[in-house]
Each structure stands twice: as structure tokens, then as C-alpha cells.
Design an enzyme around this catalytic site. Structure first.
Site, PDB file in Angstrom:
ATOM      1  N   GLY A  15       0.815  -1.198   0.000  1.00  0.00           N
ATOM      2  CA  GLY A  15       0.000   0.000   0.000  1.00  0.00           C
ATOM      3  C   GLY A  15       0.856   1.258   0.000  1.00  0.00           C
ATOM      4  O   GLY A  15       1.863   1.337   0.692  1.00  0.00           O
ATOM      5  N   ARG A  78       0.997  -5.276  -5.723  1.00  0.00           N
ATOM      6  CA  ARG A  78       1.035  -6.410  -4.791  1.00  0.00           C
ATOM      7  C   ARG A  78       1.371  -7.654  -5.608  1.00  0.00           C
ATOM      8  O   ARG A  78       0.529  -8.183  -6.342  1.00  0.00           O
ATOM      9  CB  ARG A  78      -0.302  -6.541  -4.071  1.00  0.00           C
ATOM     10  CG  ARG A  78      -0.643  -5.296  -3.244  1.00  0.00           C
ATOM     11  CD  ARG A  78      -1.883  -5.495  -2.402  1.00  0.00           C
ATOM     12  NE  ARG A  78      -2.285  -4.276  -1.715  1.00  0.00           N
ATOM     13  CZ  ARG A  78      -1.790  -3.857  -0.557  1.00  0.00           C
ATOM     14  NH1 ARG A  78      -0.870  -4.579   0.040  1.00  0.00           N
ATOM     15  NH2 ARG A  78      -2.210  -2.747   0.003  1.00  0.00           N
ATOM     16  N   ASP A 109       4.904  -4.960   6.165  1.00  0.00           N
ATOM     17  CA  ASP A 109       5.459  -6.264   6.538  1.00  0.00           C
ATOM     18  C   ASP A 109       5.624  -7.200   5.348  1.00  0.00           C
ATOM     19  O   ASP A 109       6.584  -7.974   5.287  1.00  0.00           O
ATOM     20  CB  ASP A 109       4.621  -6.919   7.641  1.00  0.00           C
ATOM     21  CG  ASP A 109       3.150  -7.021   7.302  1.00  0.00           C
ATOM     22  OD1 ASP A 109       2.752  -6.594   6.198  1.00  0.00           O
ATOM     23  OD2 ASP A 109       2.384  -7.532   8.137  1.00  0.00           O
ATOM     24  N   THR A 131       3.839   2.781   5.884  1.00  0.00           N
ATOM     25  CA  THR A 131       2.467   2.298   5.982  1.00  0.00           C
ATOM     26  C   THR A 131       1.668   3.248   6.854  1.00  0.00           C
ATOM     27  O   THR A 131       2.099   3.576   7.970  1.00  0.00           O
ATOM     28  CB  THR A 131       2.401   0.864   6.553  1.00  0.00           C
ATOM     29  OG1 THR A 131       1.058   0.569   6.940  1.00  0.00           O
ATOM     30  CG2 THR A 131       3.311   0.692   7.750  1.00  0.00           C
ATOM     31  N   ASP A 133      -0.951   2.798   8.517  1.00  0.00           N
ATOM     32  CA  ASP A 133      -1.569   2.197   9.701  1.00  0.00           C
ATOM     33  C   ASP A 133      -0.651   2.183  10.916  1.00  0.00           C
ATOM     34  O   ASP A 133      -1.107   1.930  12.029  1.00  0.00           O
ATOM     35  CB  ASP A 133      -1.992   0.747   9.409  1.00  0.00           C
ATOM     36  CG  ASP A 133      -3.081   0.658   8.358  1.00  0.00           C
ATOM     37  OD1 ASP A 133      -3.752   1.671   8.114  1.00  0.00           O
ATOM     38  OD2 ASP A 133      -3.250  -0.429   7.773  1.00  0.00           O
ATOM     39  N   ASP A 135       1.330  -0.065  11.656  1.00  0.00           N
ATOM     40  CA  ASP A 135       1.069  -1.399  12.197  1.00  0.00           C
ATOM     41  C   ASP A 135       2.295  -2.307  12.213  1.00  0.00           C
ATOM     42  O   ASP A 135       2.177  -3.527  12.251  1.00  0.00           O
ATOM     43  CB  ASP A 135      -0.065  -2.077  11.421  1.00  0.00           C
ATOM     44  CG  ASP A 135       0.251  -2.247   9.942  1.00  0.00           C
ATOM     45  OD1 ASP A 135       1.236  -1.645   9.460  1.00  0.00           O
ATOM     46  OD2 ASP A 135      -0.485  -2.969   9.259  1.00  0.00           O
ATOM     47  N   ARG A 177      -6.435  -1.806   9.250  1.00  0.00           N
ATOM     48  CA  ARG A 177      -6.923  -3.187   9.180  1.00  0.00           C
ATOM     49  C   ARG A 177      -6.455  -4.026  10.358  1.00  0.00           C
ATOM     50  O   ARG A 177      -7.225  -4.763  10.952  1.00  0.00           O
ATOM     51  CB  ARG A 177      -6.466  -3.826   7.858  1.00  0.00           C
ATOM     52  CG  ARG A 177      -7.044  -5.212   7.606  1.00  0.00           C
ATOM     53  CD  ARG A 177      -6.640  -5.743   6.247  1.00  0.00           C
ATOM     54  NE  ARG A 177      -5.214  -5.938   6.141  1.00  0.00           N
ATOM     55  CZ  ARG A 177      -4.441  -5.384   5.209  1.00  0.00           C
ATOM     56  NH1 ARG A 177      -4.972  -4.571   4.316  1.00  0.00           N
ATOM     57  NH2 ARG A 177      -3.142  -5.616   5.172  1.00  0.00           N
TER      58      ARG A 177
END
Length: 364
Positions: A15, A78, A109, A131, A133, A135, A177
Site C-alpha cells: 500500500g 502487490r 510487513d 504504511t 496504519d 502497524d 486493518r
């Protein structure tokens, strides 16, 4: 060590995130200054498999005027094929064809797993976390996170204007997410009535409904509830239940990929520059199979495989059959204890944010 590297590649994968371009620029400009040749690899690992036509030798002007641009000028894809050994080997062949000695990979990741695979075949890689997020458990901040939060805050501030005018509630779903950091921090920044994230197993919908009823009776006109997208299929139904049970007209807004775009904030531009320079330094120091982490303001090299395990440990997302203790078997008891303590620290940070969001929420 610098003489071991003559040519390096840089790619973005997964992303997109605001600040990726600033990172590409920093890697390119600094590497060129250090006497290296730099190759931009377009469309992530897919471009590395494709080879000719997807790889370009960069001069300083090739990364000019991109520091303020969102998205990624190298594009992203992706690449499912990169999970297969034959395609990893193909990418390695392309690296040898172009004489690429090492690669800086920018992404999340999945990007780091790909980098680790290249390292197995002798292509040193350094990862940079990009990213929105935030995350990736091992770094305090990832590129794009600050911008994403600012985008959410601006959007909710606008929604609140119309909520106040019409005495409404807005349930706003934001990206995140596998991590609720965007929802958590923005809920504090906008004074949300409540926040719903996966990390809070004690979330009480009935208490939220009662809070809105009490505040409405006291004269409060606007309400904002923020939900992280990781709480699947919840936001829209929550909006309907709030309206049905409180009588407050309630609208649902999914910000979705709006949160990904836009010009990166100052914080993300500076973080991207610092991480880009650190990544090149780490390569020249002989490091590989690591990614750049921000820890307490410092740039730290963290082993990719260990970071993946810590991430899974924190999120309890191990593949069946590979849960602890099997997942931790390669680490000493002392290191296992440190990894668990790190996860506990991250959980404590989330708990603190949840408490602040709740304690500072407006009741009337």
C-alpha cells in the site's frame, strides 16, 4: 565497507503512503553523494521480476520535485508471484543482470518478507517502514502515519460542522486493518464521543448508547464515533443502532482510501529523510536483512525476521502450527522475555490512549 557496493536499487511495495516519495528522494540523493549508482525499480517486486523496462538508472534530477507529492512515483503492485521461489530467483537474476548489489525496500510487513527472501539469495536488503496504519510493532512511527492522521482530523472537523448544525451523530470508519492507531489518536485529537478498535476487547456498545442519550438530554448537539476498519462489518450497523436507540439522526462515513493520499506532513517528510539516509548507511556498514526503526527518536537497525515474529506475537496472528513456543524456538529464553516485554509495552501504550480518549470525551 562502502567499496562493496557500487549500485543499489530502491523500490516501493504494498500500500502506498504519503512520504514514500520523500524516502525515495533521500535514498537516491544520499547514495549518489556517497558515490553509488542508484536504480529506481518501478512497481515493486513485480518490476524486479520484469527487469528491463521497469528499472531505470537515477540521476539527481530524477527525484526532483517529489518531496511534497503523495503516493509513490515508483508506483506499487502487490506481487503474489513473489511468494514463489522461481520468481524470487528471477528477481535475483535481474539484480545480477543490472549489477545491483543491494536494495532499499519501502513498504510494510509484506515488503519486508520479500526483502528477507532476496537476502537468502545474497542480495542485501534494508527495509524502510512505509504504511499509514503504523502497524509495524517494532517501530514507533512509520512513514505516512502522521499524514493519514492529519487527513482524518481535517475530515472529521468538517463533519462536525454539519453535525452541530443539524444535531447529528457521525460514525466514521477510518483505515487500520490490523492496528487501531489512526482511530485511537484521532479520537483524542477531535474529541470523539467514543472509539472502537480491535485492541479494546472491553468495548461496551450499550455504554456508548447511554452516553449519547445523557449528553443529548443535556443539550449536546454533535457526536462523533470513530471505528477502525479492522472491526469488520461493524460501523454501518452501529450507525443504524445509535439512531434507533437514541433518536439522534446518525450518518455513516467511510473515509477509506482518502486517508492514503495527499501531500505528506512535515513530520513524515523529515522521518522519510532520516530513514532514507539511515538505510543507505546501514547498507554501507554491511548490514542486511534489517529494517530501519524509529525508537525514542533514534534510527535503529532491526532484524526483519525477528520483527515479523514480534509483530505476530503482539497481534496474536501466528500461522496455525507455528504459534509460541514453536515460533520463538530460535531465540534464547532471555531474548524471548525481551520480545514479550516489548509487546507488553506496546499494549500498555494502546491502553493509555484508550483511557485518554475515554476520559477526555465530551459528555455535554
Amino acid at each position: 565497507m562502502a567499496k562493496q557496493f557500487k549500485k543499489i536499487g530502491v523500490l516501493t511495495s504494498g500500500g502506498d503512503a504519503p512520504g514514500m516519495n520523500a524516502a525515495v528522494r533521500a535514498v537516491t540523493r544520499y547514495a549518489l553523494k556517497m558515490g553509488l549508482e542508484v536504480y529506481g525499480i518501478y512497481e515493486g517486486y513485480q518490476g524486479l521480476i520484469t527487469g528491463k523496462g521497469s528499472i531505470k538508472k537515477f540521476a539527481p534530477h530524477d527525484v526532483a520535485n517529489i518531496i511534497d507529492k503523495g503516493g509513490t512515483m515508483l508506483y506499487s503492485a502487490r506481487c503474489v508471484e513473489f511468494k514463489q521461489e522461481e520468481y524470487i530467483r528471477k528477481a535475483v537474476e535481474v539484480c545480477h543482470e543490472f549489477g545491483i548489489d543491494g536494495i532499499v525496500t519501502i513498504g510494510g510487513d509484506g515488503t519486508f518478507r520479500g526483502a528477507s527472501d532476496l537476502c537468502r539469495y545474497g542480495i542485501p536488503c534494508i527495509g524502510i517502514p512505509g504504511t499509514i496504519d503504523n502497524d509495524i510493532t517494532c517501530t514507533d512511527n512509520s512513514i505516512g502515519y502522521d499524514t493519514a492522521m492529519n487527513t482524518v482530523v481535517e475530515a472529521i472537523d468538517r463533519l462536525r460542522d454539519t453535525c452541530e448544525s443539524h444535531a447529528r451523530c457521525n460514525v466514521v470508519e477510518v483505515m487500520g486493518r490490523n492496528a487501531g492507531y489512526i482511530a485511537l489518536e484521532t479520537s483524542i485529537a477531535v474529541g470523539a464521543t467514543a472509539v472502537v478498535v480491535l485492541e479494546d476487547p472491553n468495548y461496551d456498545e450499550a455504554a456508548l448508547i447511554e452516553k449519547i442519550k445523557v449528553a443529548r438530554a443535556a443539550g449536546k448537539r454533535n457526536f462523533v464515533v470513530i471505528v477502525a476498519e479492522g472491526v469488520d462489518n461493524y460501523s454501518e450497523g452501529l450507525a443504524k443502532r445509535i439512531q434507533a436507540e437514541t433518536g439522534v439522526e446518525t450518518k455513516f462515513a467511510r473515509l477509506a482510501h482518502i486517508v492514503r493520499g495527499g501531500s505528506p506532513s512535515l513530520a513524515d517528510r523529515v522521518l522519510a529523510a532520516r530513514m532514507g539516509v539511515a538505510a543507505v548507511d546501514f547498507l554501507l556498514e554491511g548490514k542486511e536483512n534489517v529494517f530501519v526503526c524509529e525508537r525514542d527518536g533514534e534510527m535503529v537497525a532491526t532484524d526483519i525476521q525477528e520483527a515479523i515474529v514480534i509483530d505476530k506475537l503482539y497481534k496474536s496472528s501466528f500461522t496455525p502450527g507455528m504459534e509460541p513456543p514453536a515460533a520463538l524456538a530460535n531465540y534464547s529464553p532471555e531474548r524471548q522475555a525481551e520480545m514479550k516485554a516489548f509487546c507488553e509495552m506496546r499494549a500498555a501504550e494502546v491502553k493509555e490512549l484508550l483511557a485518554i480518549s475515554e476520559n477526555c470525551a465530551s459528555y455535554k
